[in-house]
Design an enzyme around this catalytic site. Structure first.
Site, PDB file in Angstrom:
ATOM      1  N   THR A  36       0.819  -1.218   0.000  1.00  0.00           N
ATOM      2  CA  THR A  36       0.000   0.000   0.000  1.00  0.00           C
ATOM      3  C   THR A  36       0.850   1.264   0.000  1.00  0.00           C
ATOM      4  OG1 THR A  36      -0.118  -0.011   2.408  1.00  0.00           O
ATOM      5  CG2 THR A  36      -1.908  -1.113   1.236  1.00  0.00           C
ATOM      6  N   TYR A 153     -15.219 -10.203   8.843  1.00  0.00           N
ATOM      7  CA  TYR A 153     -14.111 -10.973   8.250  1.00  0.00           C
ATOM      8  C   TYR A 153     -14.592 -12.355   7.792  1.00  0.00           C
ATOM      9  CZ  TYR A 153      -9.367 -13.033   8.057  1.00  0.00           C
ATOM     10  OH  TYR A 153      -8.210 -13.645   7.668  1.00  0.00           O
TER      11      TYR A 153
HETATM   12  N1  LIG Z   1      -2.185 -14.699   9.555  1.00  0.00           N
HETATM   13  C1  LIG Z   1      -3.119 -15.612   9.658  1.00  0.00           C
HETATM   14  O1  LIG Z   1      -3.149 -16.378  10.646  1.00  0.00           O
HETATM   15  C2  LIG Z   1      -4.160 -15.790   8.596  1.00  0.00           C
HETATM   16  C3  LIG Z   1      -5.100 -16.793   8.782  1.00  0.00           C
HETATM   17  C4  LIG Z   1      -6.064 -16.994   7.805  1.00  0.00           C
HETATM   18  C5  LIG Z   1      -6.088 -16.207   6.689  1.00  0.00           C
HETATM   19  N2  LIG Z   1      -5.165 -15.222   6.525  1.00  0.00           N
HETATM   20  C6  LIG Z   1      -5.273 -14.418   5.300  1.00  0.00           C
HETATM   21  O2  LIG Z   1      -4.029 -14.441   4.612  1.00  0.00           O
HETATM   22  C7  LIG Z   1      -3.809 -13.197   3.956  1.00  0.00           C
HETATM   23  C8  LIG Z   1      -2.483 -12.593   4.402  1.00  0.00           C
HETATM   24  O3  LIG Z   1      -2.519 -12.452   5.812  1.00  0.00           O
HETATM   25  P1  LIG Z   1      -1.247 -11.949   6.655  1.00  0.00           P
HETATM   26  O4  LIG Z   1      -1.420 -12.462   8.030  1.00  0.00           O
HETATM   27  O5  LIG Z   1       0.007 -12.237   5.921  1.00  0.00           O
HETATM   28  O6  LIG Z   1      -1.534 -10.360   6.666  1.00  0.00           O
HETATM   29  P2  LIG Z   1      -0.588  -9.151   7.103  1.00  0.00           P
HETATM   30  O7  LIG Z   1       0.673  -9.630   7.726  1.00  0.00           O
HETATM   31  O8  LIG Z   1      -1.467  -8.228   7.876  1.00  0.00           O
HETATM   32  O9  LIG Z   1      -0.239  -8.487   5.672  1.00  0.00           O
HETATM   33  C9  LIG Z   1      -1.271  -7.967   4.911  1.00  0.00           C
HETATM   34  C10 LIG Z   1      -0.755  -7.580   3.534  1.00  0.00           C
HETATM   35  O10 LIG Z   1      -1.853  -7.014   2.815  1.00  0.00           O
HETATM   36  C11 LIG Z   1      -1.541  -5.694   2.421  1.00  0.00           C
HETATM   37  N3  LIG Z   1      -2.714  -4.850   2.511  1.00  0.00           N
HETATM   38  C12 LIG Z   1      -3.384  -4.465   3.628  1.00  0.00           C
HETATM   39  N4  LIG Z   1      -4.412  -3.654   3.313  1.00  0.00           N
HETATM   40  C13 LIG Z   1      -4.374  -3.529   1.960  1.00  0.00           C
HETATM   41  C14 LIG Z   1      -5.145  -2.813   1.034  1.00  0.00           C
HETATM   42  N5  LIG Z   1      -6.174  -2.056   1.411  1.00  0.00           N
HETATM   43  N6  LIG Z   1      -4.826  -2.884  -0.290  1.00  0.00           N
HETATM   44  C15 LIG Z   1      -3.791  -3.643  -0.696  1.00  0.00           C
HETATM   45  N7  LIG Z   1      -3.006  -4.342   0.126  1.00  0.00           N
HETATM   46  C16 LIG Z   1      -3.298  -4.288   1.451  1.00  0.00           C
HETATM   47  C17 LIG Z   1      -0.458  -5.230   3.371  1.00  0.00           C
HETATM   48  O11 LIG Z   1       0.312  -4.206   2.727  1.00  0.00           O
HETATM   49  P3  LIG Z   1       1.066  -3.045   3.573  1.00  0.00           P
HETATM   50  O12 LIG Z   1       2.275  -3.676   4.192  1.00  0.00           O
HETATM   51  O13 LIG Z   1       1.413  -2.030   2.556  1.00  0.00           O
HETATM   52  O14 LIG Z   1       0.076  -2.561   4.594  1.00  0.00           O
HETATM   53  C18 LIG Z   1       0.322  -6.527   3.576  1.00  0.00           C
HETATM   54  O15 LIG Z   1       1.223  -6.736   2.525  1.00  0.00           O
HETATM   55  C19 LIG Z   1      -5.019 -12.316   4.282  1.00  0.00           C
HETATM   56  O16 LIG Z   1      -5.960 -12.399   3.253  1.00  0.00           O
HETATM   57  C20 LIG Z   1      -5.560 -12.951   5.557  1.00  0.00           C
HETATM   58  O17 LIG Z   1      -6.935 -12.700   5.718  1.00  0.00           O
HETATM   59  C21 LIG Z   1      -4.207 -14.989   7.459  1.00  0.00           C
END
Ligand SMILES: NC(=O)c1ccc[n+]([C@@H]2O[C@H](COP(=O)([O-])OP(=O)(O)OC[C@H]3O[C@@H](n4cnc5c(N)ncnc54)[C@H](OP(=O)(O)O)[C@@H]3O)[C@@H](O)[C@H]2O)c1
Length: 246
Positions: A36, A153
């Site tokens: 972002t 969510y």
């Molecule tokens: N972590 C878990 O346990 C878990 C479990 C189930 C599902 N998931 C899913 O897996 C995916 C990745 O999760 P994560 O834990 O790696 O998330 P994270 O660490 O919070 O990273 C989120 C990523 O998405 C980007 N992002 C956030 N808001 C955005 C927007 N409005 N437009 C474009 N990009 C955006 C962020 O970019 P910036 O750095 O620029 O903000 C970052 O690169 C998500 O879809 C999440 O719902 C995660």
């Protein structure tokens, strides 16, 4: 693979998206990741460079139509035409429904669901033309299990699964697959914010007895993006240590 295929991973500055980007780059794709902010884009560049990998970074705020248009124009100018799209960017805005503001609801729906409409639609053109494409969308175990405080969510992630099954039926004849990866409890910034008590409760429900790693998720995405997964479409595959068995 005869030609190097391009792959776009949204939200690749950290967490799961970062691991997916690195894995696809190692698997021989010409990769691009989105963030972002400028800082996030720098993080992508530095991560790739530090691992001796090539690739590029684009700015994208998926909830913003103008930002999507700019991304599409930049990719066109760079002659970067992805045949693999990983919709990984996602957010949480947790609250009990009784206290949830309409902004908390709408931000999650726009970022997690509407983004798929905005990105899949234009990027499908090159995939159908090439008669080869892979779309992988990130859901969550919460879509199936539910989780108090996450109605927005959970609704968004369940929508992603329905969207993917419908799209898989539309584009299957063009050899484009559409699948969903549903992670469980993965060690990232998204889960770092949970209290020790919340983490303890989660861990007690995981037969494999550990949180998942970002590489556990990236491996599955890499499989779905590969030639080997050519006959898999419309599926949701769980990677959650047995926490939920579909
Ligand atoms: N972590 C878990 O346990 C878990 C479990 C189930 C599902 N998931 C899913 O897996 C995916 C990745 O999760 P994560 O834990 O790696 O998330 P994270 O660490 O919070 O990273 C989120 C990523 O998405 C980007 N992002 C956030 N808001 C955005 C927007 N409005 N437009 C474009 N990009 C955006 C962020 O970019 P910036 O750095 O620029 O903000 C970052 O690169 C998500 O879809 C999440 O719902 C995660």
């Amino acid at each position: 693979m005869t030609n190097v295929r391009a792959a776009l991973v949204t939200g690749a500055s950290r967490g799961i998206g970062r691991a997916i980007l690195l894995r696809l780059a190692r698997d021989g794709f010409d990769v691009a990741g989105t963030a972002t902010s400028d800082t996030g884009m720098q993080a992508i560049d530095e991560t790739l460079r530090s691992q001796g990998l090539a690739g590029r970074a684009y700015q994208l705020r998926v909830q913003d139509e103008g930002s999507v248009e700019t991304l599409l124009a930049r990719m066109k100018a760079d002659d970067f035409s992805p045949l693999v799209l990983v919709n990984n960017a996602g957010i949480t805005r947790d609250n009990l429904l009784l206290r949830m503001s309409s902004d908390e609801w709408q931000e999650v729906i726009d970022t997690n669901v509407t983004a798929l409409y905005r990105l899949c639609k234009p990027l499908l053109r090159a995939m159908t033309k090439a008669r080869w494409g892979r779309i992988v969308n990130l859901s969550s175990v919460v879509a199936r299990m539910g989780n108090a405080g996450q109605t927005n969510y959970a609704a968004s992630k369940a929508a992603i699964e329905g969207f993917s099954r419908a799209l898989a039926q539309e584009v299957g004849s063009r050899n484009v697959t559409v699948n969903v990866v549903a992670p469980g409890f993965i060690e990232t910034e998204m889960t770092e914010v949970l209290s020790e008590e919340q983490k303890g409760q989660m861990m007690s429900r995981i037969p494999l007895g550990r949180m998942g790693s970002v590489d556990d998720v990236a491996s599955l995405v890499a499989y779905l993006a590969s030639e080997s997964a050519g006959y898999v479409t419309g599926e949701t595959i769980h990677v959650n240590g047995g926490m939920y068995m579909a």
